[in-house]
Design a protein around this motif. Structure first.
Motif, PDB file in Angstrom:
ATOM      1  N   SER A  77      -1.755 -19.271   5.445  1.00  8.90           N
ATOM      2  CA  SER A  77      -2.782 -20.286   5.185  1.00  8.90           C
ATOM      3  C   SER A  77      -3.796 -19.854   4.138  1.00  8.90           C
ATOM      4  O   SER A  77      -4.997 -20.102   4.278  1.00  8.90           O
ATOM      5  CB  SER A  77      -3.502 -20.635   6.501  1.00  8.90           C
ATOM      6  OG  SER A  77      -2.573 -21.077   7.465  1.00  8.90           O
ATOM      7  N   GLY A  78      -3.349 -19.186   3.101  1.00  8.77           N
ATOM      8  CA  GLY A  78      -4.236 -18.770   2.018  1.00  8.77           C
ATOM      9  C   GLY A  78      -4.835 -17.396   2.184  1.00  8.77           C
ATOM     10  O   GLY A  78      -5.382 -16.842   1.232  1.00  8.77           O
ATOM     11  N   PHE A  79      -4.765 -16.830   3.394  1.00 12.50           N
ATOM     12  CA  PHE A  79      -5.303 -15.494   3.647  1.00 12.50           C
ATOM     13  C   PHE A  79      -4.223 -14.439   3.412  1.00 12.50           C
ATOM     14  O   PHE A  79      -3.062 -14.622   3.772  1.00 12.50           O
ATOM     15  CB  PHE A  79      -5.793 -15.371   5.089  1.00 12.50           C
ATOM     16  CG  PHE A  79      -7.072 -16.094   5.367  1.00 12.50           C
ATOM     17  CD1 PHE A  79      -8.301 -15.514   5.066  1.00 12.50           C
ATOM     18  CD2 PHE A  79      -7.061 -17.369   5.926  1.00 12.50           C
ATOM     19  CE1 PHE A  79      -9.484 -16.192   5.318  1.00 12.50           C
ATOM     20  CE2 PHE A  79      -8.237 -18.043   6.186  1.00 12.50           C
ATOM     21  CZ  PHE A  79      -9.462 -17.462   5.885  1.00 12.50           C
ATOM     22  N   THR A  80      -4.634 -13.314   2.832  1.00  7.93           N
ATOM     23  CA  THR A  80      -3.767 -12.142   2.701  1.00  7.93           C
ATOM     24  C   THR A  80      -4.576 -10.913   3.090  1.00  7.93           C
ATOM     25  O   THR A  80      -5.670 -10.690   2.553  1.00  7.93           O
ATOM     26  CB  THR A  80      -3.249 -11.973   1.267  1.00  7.93           C
ATOM     27  OG1 THR A  80      -2.504 -13.135   0.884  1.00  7.93           O
ATOM     28  CG2 THR A  80      -2.344 -10.751   1.162  1.00  7.93           C
ATOM     29  N   VAL A  81      -4.045 -10.151   4.023  1.00 11.18           N
ATOM     30  CA  VAL A  81      -4.715  -8.936   4.496  1.00 11.18           C
ATOM     31  C   VAL A  81      -3.727  -7.782   4.392  1.00 11.18           C
ATOM     32  O   VAL A  81      -2.571  -7.898   4.819  1.00 11.18           O
ATOM     33  CB  VAL A  81      -5.206  -9.088   5.947  1.00 11.18           C
ATOM     34  CG1 VAL A  81      -5.879  -7.807   6.420  1.00 11.18           C
ATOM     35  CG2 VAL A  81      -6.171 -10.259   6.063  1.00 11.18           C
ATOM     36  N   LYS A  82      -4.179  -6.674   3.816  1.00 13.61           N
ATOM     37  CA  LYS A  82      -3.346  -5.482   3.692  1.00 13.61           C
ATOM     38  C   LYS A  82      -4.136  -4.245   4.095  1.00 13.61           C
ATOM     39  O   LYS A  82      -5.354  -4.183   3.923  1.00 13.61           O
ATOM     40  CB  LYS A  82      -2.858  -5.303   2.248  1.00 13.61           C
ATOM     41  CG  LYS A  82      -1.977  -6.411   1.723  1.00 13.61           C
ATOM     42  CD  LYS A  82      -1.575  -6.138   0.284  1.00 13.61           C
ATOM     43  CE  LYS A  82      -0.707  -7.248  -0.286  1.00 13.61           C
ATOM     44  NZ  LYS A  82      -0.344  -6.977  -1.704  1.00 13.61           N
ATOM     45  N   ALA A  83      -3.418  -3.259   4.625  1.00 15.95           N
ATOM     46  CA  ALA A  83      -3.960  -1.930   4.842  1.00 15.95           C
ATOM     47  C   ALA A  83      -3.052  -0.965   4.116  1.00 15.95           C
ATOM     48  O   ALA A  83      -1.853  -1.233   3.939  1.00 15.95           O
ATOM     49  CB  ALA A  83      -4.017  -1.602   6.325  1.00 15.95           C
ATOM     50  N   GLY A  84      -3.580   0.152   3.652  1.00 15.98           N
ATOM     51  CA  GLY A  84      -2.740   1.032   2.869  1.00 15.98           C
ATOM     52  C   GLY A  84      -3.126   2.486   2.962  1.00 15.98           C
ATOM     53  O   GLY A  84      -4.283   2.831   3.227  1.00 15.98           O
ATOM     54  N   LEU A  85      -2.129   3.327   2.754  1.00 16.26           N
ATOM     55  CA  LEU A  85      -2.311   4.770   2.613  1.00 16.26           C
ATOM     56  C   LEU A  85      -1.551   5.185   1.365  1.00 16.26           C
ATOM     57  O   LEU A  85      -0.340   5.003   1.274  1.00 16.26           O
ATOM     58  CB  LEU A  85      -1.761   5.517   3.829  1.00 16.26           C
ATOM     59  CG  LEU A  85      -1.632   7.039   3.663  1.00 16.26           C
ATOM     60  CD1 LEU A  85      -3.011   7.688   3.515  1.00 16.26           C
ATOM     61  CD2 LEU A  85      -0.876   7.654   4.843  1.00 16.26           C
ATOM     62  N   GLU A  86      -2.283   5.713   0.388  1.00 20.02           N
ATOM     63  CA  GLU A  86      -1.652   6.258  -0.807  1.00 20.02           C
ATOM     64  C   GLU A  86      -2.023   7.726  -0.914  1.00 20.02           C
ATOM     65  O   GLU A  86      -3.196   8.096  -0.804  1.00 20.02           O
ATOM     66  CB  GLU A  86      -2.085   5.509  -2.070  1.00 20.02           C
ATOM     67  CG  GLU A  86      -1.283   5.934  -3.288  1.00 20.02           C
ATOM     68  CD  GLU A  86      -1.667   5.197  -4.555  1.00 20.02           C
ATOM     69  OE1 GLU A  86      -0.784   4.939  -5.388  1.00 20.02           O
ATOM     70  OE2 GLU A  86      -2.865   4.885  -4.728  1.00 20.02           O
ATOM     71  N   ARG A  87      -1.022   8.547  -1.152  1.00 20.57           N
ATOM     72  CA  ARG A  87      -1.225  10.000  -1.145  1.00 20.57           C
ATOM     73  C   ARG A  87      -0.588  10.602  -2.393  1.00 20.57           C
ATOM     74  O   ARG A  87       0.618  10.513  -2.590  1.00 20.57           O
ATOM     75  CB  ARG A  87      -0.602  10.594   0.117  1.00 20.57           C
ATOM     76  CG  ARG A  87      -0.964  12.019   0.411  1.00 20.57           C
ATOM     77  CD  ARG A  87      -0.354  12.460   1.746  1.00 20.57           C
ATOM     78  NE  ARG A  87      -0.796  13.786   2.128  1.00 20.57           N
ATOM     79  CZ  ARG A  87      -0.232  14.919   1.711  1.00 20.57           C
ATOM     80  NH1 ARG A  87       0.806  14.862   0.884  1.00 20.57           N
ATOM     81  NH2 ARG A  87      -0.692  16.093   2.107  1.00 20.57           N
ATOM     82  N   LEU A  88      -1.429  11.214  -3.251  1.00 18.24           N
ATOM     83  CA  LEU A  88      -0.982  11.914  -4.442  1.00 18.24           C
ATOM     84  C   LEU A  88      -1.311  13.388  -4.243  1.00 18.24           C
ATOM     85  O   LEU A  88      -2.482  13.785  -4.234  1.00 18.24           O
ATOM     86  CB  LEU A  88      -1.678  11.379  -5.703  1.00 18.24           C
ATOM     87  CG  LEU A  88      -1.406   9.921  -6.088  1.00 18.24           C
ATOM     88  CD1 LEU A  88      -2.293   8.959  -5.289  1.00 18.24           C
ATOM     89  CD2 LEU A  88      -1.636   9.706  -7.584  1.00 18.24           C
ATOM     90  N   GLU A  89      -0.294  14.202  -4.075  1.00 16.12           N
ATOM     91  CA  GLU A  89      -0.495  15.580  -3.642  1.00 16.12           C
ATOM     92  C   GLU A  89      -1.047  16.459  -4.764  1.00 16.12           C
ATOM     93  O   GLU A  89      -0.744  16.268  -5.942  1.00 16.12           O
ATOM     94  CB  GLU A  89       0.836  16.143  -3.141  1.00 16.12           C
ATOM     95  CG  GLU A  89       0.695  17.449  -2.370  1.00 16.12           C
ATOM     96  CD  GLU A  89       2.011  17.903  -1.766  1.00 16.12           C
ATOM     97  OE1 GLU A  89       1.973  18.539  -0.694  1.00 16.12           O
ATOM     98  OE2 GLU A  89       3.080  17.620  -2.361  1.00 16.12           O
ATOM     99  N   GLY A  90      -1.854  17.448  -4.370  1.00 21.72           N
ATOM    100  CA  GLY A  90      -2.345  18.473  -5.278  1.00 21.72           C
ATOM    101  C   GLY A  90      -2.261  19.831  -4.607  1.00 21.72           C
ATOM    102  O   GLY A  90      -2.327  19.924  -3.378  1.00 21.72           O
ATOM    103  N   ASP A  91      -2.113  20.892  -5.398  1.00 21.52           N
ATOM    104  CA  ASP A  91      -1.974  22.236  -4.821  1.00 21.52           C
ATOM    105  C   ASP A  91      -3.186  23.119  -5.069  1.00 21.52           C
ATOM    106  O   ASP A  91      -3.141  24.336  -4.855  1.00 21.52           O
ATOM    107  CB  ASP A  91      -0.701  22.911  -5.336  1.00 21.52           C
ATOM    108  CG  ASP A  91      -0.691  23.065  -6.859  1.00 21.52           C
ATOM    109  OD1 ASP A  91      -1.762  22.937  -7.497  1.00 21.52           O
ATOM    110  OD2 ASP A  91       0.396  23.330  -7.416  1.00 21.52           O
ATOM    111  N   GLY A  92      -4.283  22.529  -5.554  1.00 15.24           N
ATOM    112  CA  GLY A  92      -5.487  23.297  -5.848  1.00 15.24           C
ATOM    113  C   GLY A  92      -5.612  23.664  -7.313  1.00 15.24           C
ATOM    114  O   GLY A  92      -6.715  23.944  -7.798  1.00 15.24           O
ATOM    115  N   THR A  93      -4.500  23.681  -8.013  1.00 11.20           N
ATOM    116  CA  THR A  93      -4.487  23.968  -9.449  1.00 11.20           C
ATOM    117  C   THR A  93      -3.987  22.773 -10.249  1.00 11.20           C
ATOM    118  O   THR A  93      -4.550  22.405 -11.289  1.00 11.20           O
ATOM    119  CB  THR A  93      -3.590  25.183  -9.751  1.00 11.20           C
ATOM    120  OG1 THR A  93      -4.069  26.307  -9.009  1.00 11.20           O
ATOM    121  CG2 THR A  93      -3.602  25.511 -11.229  1.00 11.20           C
TER     122      THR A  93
END
Length: 404
Positions: free
Chosen positions: A277-293
């Motif tokens: 009915s015109g509504f859109t709801v999303k939840a998300g998890l995005e993960r871009l890994e790093g190793d400290g360097t």
């Protein structure tokens, strides 16, 4: 026009003129001029800088599309970006570093110029300067939000051997970035960039795709990488008019070519949602890994579309990025006096993937309205609340765009 683009523009025009004349005689193909005019006022208040930014810019994009003739078609498109009013912002090339960055430098340039050949409905090749957008543009995109597009000088082949199956390969030797040719990082030349994506549409489920991107970028060795991944995105009808939305993606990135680092890092996206009915709801998890360097990077992406509109994560921090977010929108539909009006709000919580560092959080809001079929209005806001990364930043955009 930037001098480097003049020979290419002249060559394409010279090649097209006799073809068009012959085509008009033989088959009367479509010759379609078009224009996209966009005015934007961008305001930025960023802690740690002595001045606030006010950027008033006008972008005029215009071109001509030559319809198909004996399988061949073409497009030539120019772009002009002008500043209207005071230069109270850092456009990345004007040296006004007391102001926040608004990466829309003034310029006149050749934006796209390509020749396309479609010998069969299942085969298409495109050669020349072109905008390339794949999947959700997380890895390859044209950065349509900024006034200057990101384009590739590339050769691209798309084949559709059976219904629902698409294979897409491209090779790019030059990247024309949003910063323009006057910036030291505005053009990446002499690249060896390969991309391959294979997608299959599964009925009533969605699109399953697998991809690989091999980036050898001598102008930016740290951006050179190899990325291989898989993505599933789709929607499933539930109840009366409702849809269950889902996206899941995983990729592995490692060093490649001249990159001086040695790494293997993961990317993960999980995004469930629901619309009705015109509504859109999303939840998300995005993960871009790093190793400290070193961290996983996406240098050819449409970056503004990810990790908050304040653009605090255009480069992934060395300790990685975990973006936990919620996004809700409503679009007025048929029968409403406000038909087409879209309201949207999103919230992001940013942490590291290594070391338990809380970077900060951000609120985003948007109002968009199609005034007519050709003219649209937009207002957009972003507020980044810093904790252990960057500084508090508030941005606002007011825009009107006309397409003809």
């Amino acid at each position: 026009m930037n001098q480097a683009t003049l020979p290419l523009a002249a060559l394409i025009v010279a090649a097209l003129v006799p073809s068009v004349a012959q085509a008009e005689t033989d088959a009367n193909p479509d010759i379609t001029p078009y224009a996209d005019i966009r005015y934007r006022l961008e305001l930025v208040d960023q802690d740690g800088l002595p001045e606030d930014a006010t950027a008033s810019t006008l972008r005029v994009k215009a071109g001509v599309k030559l319809g198909e003739w004996n399988g061949f078609s073409a497009l030539v498109e120019g772009e002009a970006i002008a500043r209207l009013g005071p230069e109270d912002y850092n456009d990345t090339v004007n040296g006004r570093t007391q102001f926040p960055v608004v990466a829309d430098p003034a310029d006149v340039l050749l934006n796209q110029a390509y020749l396309r050949w479609r010998p069969d409905p299942a085969i298409e090749t495109t050669v020349g300067r072109q905008a390339v957008n794949l999947d959700n543009q997380r890895w390859i995109g044209s950065v349509g939000w900024r006034q200057n597009d990101q384009t590739l000088d590339a050769a691209r082949l798309t084949v559709k051997p059976v219904k629902g199956l698409t294979a897409d390969y491209f090779y790019a030797w030059r990247v024309n970035r949003i910063f323009g040719p006057d910036s030291p990082q505005g053009i990446w030349r002499d690249n060896d960039i390969h991309g391959l994506r294979v997608g299959y549409d599964i009925a009533n489920i969605g699109t399953l795709s697998a991809y690989g991107y091999w980036l050898d970028i001598p102008s930016a060795p740290a951006a050179s990488s190899k990325t291989v991944g898989v993505r599933m995105a789709g929607a499933h009808s539930v109840g009366e008019g409702g849809k269950l939305l889902y996206t899941a993606e995983y990729a592995r990135q490692s060093d490649h070519a001249a990159n001086p680092a040695d790494f293997e890092l993961d990317y993960l996206l999980l995004e469930p949602g629901f619309s009705a009915s015109g509504f859109t709801v999303k939840a998300g998890l995005e993960r871009l890994e790093g190793d400290g360097t070193t961290a996983l990077q996406t240098p050819l992406a449409t970056l503004h579309a990810f990790n908050g509109w304040a653009d605090k994560f255009l480069a992934t921090p060395a300790n990685g990025l975990r973006d936990l977010y919620a996004d809700a929108a409503y679009k007025f539909g048929e029968g409403s006096a406000l038909k087409g009006l879209t309201l949207r709000v999103a919230y992001h919580d940013f942490d590291s993937t290594r070391g338990d560092i809380s970077y900060g959080s951000e609120w985003n809001a948007l109002v968009a309205y199609p005034l007519t079929k050709q003219i649209s209005l937009l207002a957009k806001f972003a507020s980044y609340d810093a904790k252990e990364l960057a500084t508090d930043t508030r941005k606002a955009w007011f825009q009107v765009e006309a397409k003809f």
